[in-house]
Motif scaffolding. Sequence first.
Motif, PDB file in Angstrom:
ATOM      1  N   MET A  54      -8.045 -15.208 -13.265  1.00 17.24           N
ATOM      2  CA  MET A  54      -6.756 -14.534 -13.109  1.00 17.24           C
ATOM      3  C   MET A  54      -5.689 -15.280 -13.913  1.00 17.24           C
ATOM      4  SD  MET A  54      -4.599 -13.663  -9.630  1.00 17.24           S
ATOM      5  CE  MET A  54      -5.879 -12.538  -9.063  1.00 17.24           C
ATOM      6  N   THR A  55      -4.835 -14.544 -14.595  1.00 20.90           N
ATOM      7  CA  THR A  55      -3.779 -15.141 -15.401  1.00 20.90           C
ATOM      8  C   THR A  55      -2.722 -15.780 -14.520  1.00 20.90           C
ATOM      9  OG1 THR A  55      -4.121 -13.441 -17.081  1.00 20.90           O
ATOM     10  CG2 THR A  55      -2.063 -14.670 -17.177  1.00 20.90           C
ATOM     11  N   ASP A  56      -2.277 -16.979 -14.905  1.00 20.68           N
ATOM     12  CA  ASP A  56      -1.192 -17.624 -14.184  1.00 20.68           C
ATOM     13  C   ASP A  56       0.096 -16.832 -14.348  1.00 20.68           C
ATOM     14  OD1 ASP A  56      -2.597 -19.782 -13.103  1.00 20.68           O
ATOM     15  OD2 ASP A  56      -2.395 -20.944 -14.935  1.00 20.68           O
ATOM     16  N   VAL A  57       0.978 -16.973 -13.361  1.00 23.21           N
ATOM     17  CA  VAL A  57       2.217 -16.197 -13.305  1.00 23.21           C
ATOM     18  C   VAL A  57       3.407 -17.143 -13.299  1.00 23.21           C
ATOM     19  CG1 VAL A  57       3.582 -14.570 -11.924  1.00 23.21           C
ATOM     20  CG2 VAL A  57       1.080 -14.336 -12.042  1.00 23.21           C
ATOM     21  N   ALA A  58       4.437 -16.784 -14.056  1.00 22.75           N
ATOM     22  CA  ALA A  58       5.703 -17.513 -14.034  1.00 22.75           C
ATOM     23  C   ALA A  58       6.824 -16.560 -13.656  1.00 22.75           C
ATOM     24  CB  ALA A  58       5.997 -18.153 -15.382  1.00 22.75           C
ATOM     25  N   VAL A  59       7.722 -17.039 -12.830  1.00 25.25           N
ATOM     26  CA  VAL A  59       8.944 -16.313 -12.469  1.00 25.25           C
ATOM     27  C   VAL A  59      10.111 -17.009 -13.160  1.00 25.25           C
ATOM     28  CG1 VAL A  59      10.516 -15.694 -10.601  1.00 25.25           C
ATOM     29  CG2 VAL A  59       8.036 -15.592 -10.241  1.00 25.25           C
ATOM     30  N   VAL A  60      10.918 -16.236 -13.873  1.00 21.51           N
ATOM     31  CA  VAL A  60      12.099 -16.785 -14.539  1.00 21.51           C
ATOM     32  C   VAL A  60      13.313 -15.981 -14.101  1.00 21.51           C
ATOM     33  CG1 VAL A  60      13.215 -17.325 -16.735  1.00 21.51           C
ATOM     34  CG2 VAL A  60      10.716 -17.479 -16.536  1.00 21.51           C
ATOM     35  N   THR A  61      14.304 -16.650 -13.543  1.00 23.46           N
ATOM     36  CA  THR A  61      15.547 -15.971 -13.187  1.00 23.46           C
ATOM     37  C   THR A  61      16.549 -16.121 -14.334  1.00 23.46           C
ATOM     38  OG1 THR A  61      16.629 -17.872 -12.101  1.00 23.46           O
ATOM     39  CG2 THR A  61      15.131 -16.511 -10.766  1.00 23.46           C
ATOM     40  N   GLY A  62      17.427 -15.149 -14.441  1.00 22.73           N
ATOM     41  CA  GLY A  62      18.382 -15.157 -15.548  1.00 22.73           C
ATOM     42  C   GLY A  62      17.707 -15.134 -16.902  1.00 22.73           C
ATOM     43  N   VAL A  95       4.444 -20.972 -11.563  1.00 21.06           N
ATOM     44  CA  VAL A  95       5.699 -21.565 -12.018  1.00 21.06           C
ATOM     45  C   VAL A  95       6.860 -20.702 -11.564  1.00 21.06           C
ATOM     46  CG1 VAL A  95       7.089 -22.180 -14.041  1.00 21.06           C
ATOM     47  CG2 VAL A  95       4.608 -22.584 -14.061  1.00 21.06           C
ATOM     48  N   VAL A  96       7.898 -21.336 -11.030  1.00 18.16           N
ATOM     49  CA  VAL A  96       9.169 -20.670 -10.759  1.00 18.16           C
ATOM     50  C   VAL A  96      10.256 -21.452 -11.489  1.00 18.16           C
ATOM     51  CG1 VAL A  96      10.926 -20.143  -9.030  1.00 18.16           C
ATOM     52  CG2 VAL A  96       8.510 -19.687  -8.541  1.00 18.16           C
ATOM     53  N   VAL A  97      11.009 -20.776 -12.346  1.00 20.62           N
ATOM     54  CA  VAL A  97      12.104 -21.410 -13.072  1.00 20.62           C
ATOM     55  C   VAL A  97      13.420 -20.843 -12.555  1.00 20.62           C
ATOM     56  CG1 VAL A  97      13.155 -21.864 -15.314  1.00 20.62           C
ATOM     57  CG2 VAL A  97      10.652 -21.704 -15.116  1.00 20.62           C
ATOM     58  N   ASN A  98      14.156 -21.663 -11.840  1.00 23.83           N
ATOM     59  CA  ASN A  98      15.474 -21.277 -11.341  1.00 23.83           C
ATOM     60  C   ASN A  98      16.504 -21.549 -12.433  1.00 23.83           C
ATOM     61  OD1 ASN A  98      15.269 -20.292  -8.586  1.00 23.83           O
ATOM     62  ND2 ASN A  98      14.493 -22.323  -8.064  1.00 23.83           N
ATOM     63  N   ASN A  99      16.730 -20.531 -13.243  1.00 19.96           N
ATOM     64  CA  ASN A  99      17.610 -20.677 -14.404  1.00 19.96           C
ATOM     65  C   ASN A  99      18.929 -19.938 -14.258  1.00 19.96           C
ATOM     66  OD1 ASN A  99      18.271 -20.925 -17.446  1.00 19.96           O
ATOM     67  ND2 ASN A  99      18.160 -18.716 -17.108  1.00 19.96           N
ATOM     68  N   TYR A 107       7.207 -28.057 -20.575  1.00 18.40           N
ATOM     69  CA  TYR A 107       6.532 -29.338 -20.324  1.00 18.40           C
ATOM     70  C   TYR A 107       6.590 -29.674 -18.838  1.00 18.40           C
ATOM     71  CZ  TYR A 107       5.788 -34.349 -19.988  1.00 18.40           C
ATOM     72  OH  TYR A 107       5.335 -35.580 -19.605  1.00 18.40           O
ATOM     73  N   ALA A 108       7.772 -29.561 -18.242  1.00 18.02           N
ATOM     74  CA  ALA A 108       7.911 -29.869 -16.818  1.00 18.02           C
ATOM     75  C   ALA A 108       7.068 -28.943 -15.960  1.00 18.02           C
ATOM     76  CB  ALA A 108       9.383 -29.779 -16.409  1.00 18.02           C
ATOM     77  N   ALA A 109       6.965 -27.684 -16.371  1.00 16.62           N
ATOM     78  CA  ALA A 109       6.260 -26.680 -15.573  1.00 16.62           C
ATOM     79  C   ALA A 109       4.757 -26.771 -15.687  1.00 16.62           C
ATOM     80  CB  ALA A 109       6.715 -25.290 -15.996  1.00 16.62           C
ATOM     81  N   LEU A 110       4.244 -27.162 -16.871  1.00 14.84           N
ATOM     82  CA  LEU A 110       2.810 -27.049 -17.116  1.00 14.84           C
ATOM     83  C   LEU A 110       2.126 -28.360 -17.493  1.00 14.84           C
ATOM     84  CD1 LEU A 110       2.747 -23.750 -19.233  1.00 14.84           C
ATOM     85  CD2 LEU A 110       2.340 -24.000 -16.775  1.00 14.84           C
ATOM     86  N   ASP A 111       2.821 -29.255 -18.145  1.00 13.96           N
ATOM     87  CA  ASP A 111       2.153 -30.390 -18.769  1.00 13.96           C
ATOM     88  C   ASP A 111       2.478 -31.747 -18.156  1.00 13.96           C
ATOM     89  OD1 ASP A 111       1.026 -28.606 -20.647  1.00 13.96           O
ATOM     90  OD2 ASP A 111       2.848 -28.698 -21.860  1.00 13.96           O
ATOM     91  N   ALA A 112       3.605 -31.888 -17.535  1.00 15.48           N
ATOM     92  CA  ALA A 112       4.008 -33.183 -16.989  1.00 15.48           C
ATOM     93  C   ALA A 112       3.077 -33.585 -15.842  1.00 15.48           C
ATOM     94  CB  ALA A 112       5.441 -33.131 -16.490  1.00 15.48           C
ATOM     95  N   PRO A 113       2.819 -34.878 -15.667  1.00 19.56           N
ATOM     96  CA  PRO A 113       1.984 -35.312 -14.537  1.00 19.56           C
ATOM     97  C   PRO A 113       2.652 -34.996 -13.208  1.00 19.56           C
ATOM     98  CG  PRO A 113       3.014 -37.189 -15.599  1.00 19.56           C
ATOM     99  CD  PRO A 113       3.282 -36.019 -16.476  1.00 19.56           C
TER     100      PRO A 113
END
Length: 228
Positions: A1-9, A82-86, A210-216
């Motif tokens: 299943m494909t990963d999902v990201a939510v982006v506001t604004g 991923v949820v990005v509160n932008n 990077y913060a959402a996917l790659d950072a430890p």
Amino acid sequence: MTDVAVVTGPSRGIGRATALALARRGLSIALLGPPSPRLDDVTDEVRRLDVAALPVPCDVASEEQVARASAEVVAWLGAPRVVVNNAGIVRRGAKVHESAPAAWDEVMAVNLRGPFLISRAFLPAMLKQRHGRLVHVGSISSTIASPGNASYAASKWGLVGFSKSLAEELRGTGLQSIAVLPGSVDTDMLVGSGFPPQMSADDVARLIVYAALDAPDAVTGSAIEMFG
């Protein structure tokens, strides 16, 4: 299943750049914002990258609209990774004693209540999958201040506190909470600030990805400064 990201604004600036950057990484994108031609445009741009794009009309300051939007996203795309509160606004120029309480409340509603409502709405589904990141877009104003900007600075300082508190609550769950604090970005929001742009929206989007996917995982609770 494909990963999902939510982006506001997501219709312009950092939000648009972030939605496209996450789509290039193969994530399906839920685009939460007010209906507009710009929202339609970024939806089309995401779909041209051969990933799913779900535009969802949503005022992030409205508990009812956020609840409805989150239910629609989970039903159609699944729980987000991923949820990005932008989403954010600024009302600059007035000194504190000259500021209207309604203008103060409007900034707090979008910039601070919004991330709380969005995080609160998506966390149950994310906790069930025990994997995910919430990235909160702060500002250089999260660490320094300028005159005529008290409501924006206060909301962004508060957002860092929210992100750090959430990170502590999420320890041991497989989820992380991270704040990203860009400086002067070449976007519409910078106009009238008196500050020259030091970076592009794409620059900030790369840090968010990077913060959402790659950072430890150990980066949880961090407020990553990006001052150019």
